[in-house]
Write a protein that holds these residues in place. Structure first.
Motif, PDB file in Angstrom:
ATOM      1  N   GLU A  35       0.845  -1.198   0.000  1.00 47.74           N
ATOM      2  CA  GLU A  35       0.000   0.000   0.000  1.00 47.74           C
ATOM      3  C   GLU A  35       0.882   1.252   0.000  1.00 47.74           C
ATOM      4  O   GLU A  35       1.694   1.443   0.912  1.00 47.74           O
ATOM      5  CB  GLU A  35      -0.898   0.019   1.240  1.00 47.74           C
ATOM      6  CG  GLU A  35      -1.766  -1.210   1.405  1.00 47.74           C
ATOM      7  CD  GLU A  35      -2.923  -1.242   0.449  1.00 47.74           C
ATOM      8  OE1 GLU A  35      -3.410  -0.164   0.053  1.00 47.74           O
ATOM      9  OE2 GLU A  35      -3.341  -2.351   0.092  1.00 47.74           O
ATOM     10  N   ALA A  36       0.707   2.107  -0.991  1.00 53.33           N
ATOM     11  CA  ALA A  36       1.534   3.317  -1.105  1.00 53.33           C
ATOM     12  C   ALA A  36       1.414   4.210   0.127  1.00 53.33           C
ATOM     13  O   ALA A  36       2.412   4.796   0.571  1.00 53.33           O
ATOM     14  CB  ALA A  36       1.153   4.097  -2.364  1.00 53.33           C
ATOM     15  N   ASN A  37       0.214   4.320   0.714  1.00 51.36           N
ATOM     16  CA  ASN A  37       0.068   5.210   1.868  1.00 51.36           C
ATOM     17  C   ASN A  37       0.808   4.660   3.090  1.00 51.36           C
ATOM     18  O   ASN A  37       1.286   5.433   3.915  1.00 51.36           O
ATOM     19  CB  ASN A  37      -1.411   5.490   2.166  1.00 51.36           C
ATOM     20  CG  ASN A  37      -2.157   4.291   2.690  1.00 51.36           C
ATOM     21  OD1 ASN A  37      -2.083   3.975   3.872  1.00 51.36           O
ATOM     22  ND2 ASN A  37      -2.897   3.618   1.823  1.00 51.36           N
ATOM     23  N   ILE A  38       0.952   3.355   3.209  1.00 51.58           N
ATOM     24  CA  ILE A  38       1.718   2.767   4.309  1.00 51.58           C
ATOM     25  C   ILE A  38       3.210   2.964   4.062  1.00 51.58           C
ATOM     26  O   ILE A  38       3.975   3.270   4.979  1.00 51.58           O
ATOM     27  CB  ILE A  38       1.384   1.266   4.493  1.00 51.58           C
ATOM     28  CG1 ILE A  38      -0.106   1.040   4.677  1.00 51.58           C
ATOM     29  CG2 ILE A  38       2.181   0.672   5.649  1.00 51.58           C
ATOM     30  CD1 ILE A  38      -0.692   1.576   5.945  1.00 51.58           C
ATOM     31  N   GLN A  39       3.629   2.839   2.812  1.00 48.62           N
ATOM     32  CA  GLN A  39       5.030   3.117   2.475  1.00 48.62           C
ATOM     33  C   GLN A  39       5.376   4.567   2.796  1.00 48.62           C
ATOM     34  O   GLN A  39       6.470   4.857   3.286  1.00 48.62           O
ATOM     35  CB  GLN A  39       5.301   2.809   0.998  1.00 48.62           C
ATOM     36  CG  GLN A  39       5.307   1.332   0.706  1.00 48.62           C
ATOM     37  CD  GLN A  39       5.518   1.031  -0.766  1.00 48.62           C
ATOM     38  OE1 GLN A  39       5.269   1.876  -1.640  1.00 48.62           O
ATOM     39  NE2 GLN A  39       5.960  -0.178  -1.045  1.00 48.62           N
ATOM     40  N   ASP A  40       4.429   5.468   2.543  1.00 44.48           N
ATOM     41  CA  ASP A  40       4.643   6.882   2.865  1.00 44.48           C
ATOM     42  C   ASP A  40       4.826   7.063   4.370  1.00 44.48           C
ATOM     43  O   ASP A  40       5.733   7.777   4.816  1.00 44.48           O
ATOM     44  CB  ASP A  40       3.475   7.719   2.347  1.00 44.48           C
ATOM     45  CG  ASP A  40       3.714   9.208   2.428  1.00 44.48           C
ATOM     46  OD1 ASP A  40       4.860   9.638   2.681  1.00 44.48           O
ATOM     47  OD2 ASP A  40       2.742   9.971   2.254  1.00 44.48           O
ATOM     48  N   THR A  41       3.988   6.415   5.158  1.00 54.20           N
ATOM     49  CA  THR A  41       4.134   6.503   6.613  1.00 54.20           C
ATOM     50  C   THR A  41       5.509   5.990   7.034  1.00 54.20           C
ATOM     51  O   THR A  41       6.212   6.639   7.814  1.00 54.20           O
ATOM     52  CB  THR A  41       3.024   5.706   7.333  1.00 54.20           C
ATOM     53  OG1 THR A  41       1.751   6.236   6.950  1.00 54.20           O
ATOM     54  CG2 THR A  41       3.173   5.776   8.843  1.00 54.20           C
TER      55      THR A  41
END
Length: 184
Positions: free
Chosen positions: A168-174
């Protein structure tokens, strides 16, 4: 303003979104707070709280398998009745989902990421969105981690291993926001 709203306002006070998309998400959360109960699950957009759990001594991060999403994600979730503090919710969810007894905000209790995540419909609920306020929690006893059930295994990973595992891109961002904290 009532506690239901104030805790979210307080959590976002002074928070600086890192991207235009995050600024738009924070604006949507603020609008949600102004128009009603931001925690109520019947709203098509409602607030959730999650956390990336870290073990500062080893620099590792803990991910949890989410069966519904078929991916490795953070710990976290919805407010229970009469809960309104996003950090307290992230701490409770972290303890419930990992069994870790000593979770504490790290390196401080500040929000690290705000993201609105679409949630697809299933047999129990319609499609909706989570306005997720994300924190970092630390443990000193990583070996105490225990999954809450057999369908939700846990994995301790280096940040690089986690980046390769997370889909998930948003988890990678976190994770990318937390990596510099672990490198200190």
């Amino acid at each position: 303003m009532v506690a239901v709203h104030q805790a979210v306002i307080d959590a976002l006070a002074g928070y600086g979104p890192k991207t235009p998309a995050e600024l738009a998400d924070v604006d949507r959360v603020r609008t949600l707070v102004e128009t009603g109960d931001p925690w109520h699950r019947s709203n098509p957009l409602h607030v959730t709280a999650s956390a990336l759990i870290v073990h500062p001594g080893s620099g590792r991060v803990l991910l949890r398998w989410h069966q519904r999403h078929q991916s490795w994600l953070l710990v976290g979730g919805h407010a229970d009745p009469d809960e309104h503090d996003p950090l307290a919710i992230a701490l409770r969810e972290g303890r419930e989902e990992t069994g870790l007894p000593d979770l504490t905000p790290w390196p401080d209790p500040e929000v690290r990421h705000v993201v609105i995540v679409p949630v697809p419909a299933n047999s129990r609920e319609e499609a909706h969105e989570h306005a997720d306020l994300r924190f970092v929690l630390a443990t000193g006893v990583p070996e105490a981690a225990r999954p809450e059930n057999p369908d939700a295994p846990l994995r301790w990973l280096s940040p690089n291993e986690a980046q390769e595992t997370i889909t998930e891109a948003n988890i990678q961002d976190t994770l990318s926001r937390v990596q510099p904290l672990l490198a200190r």
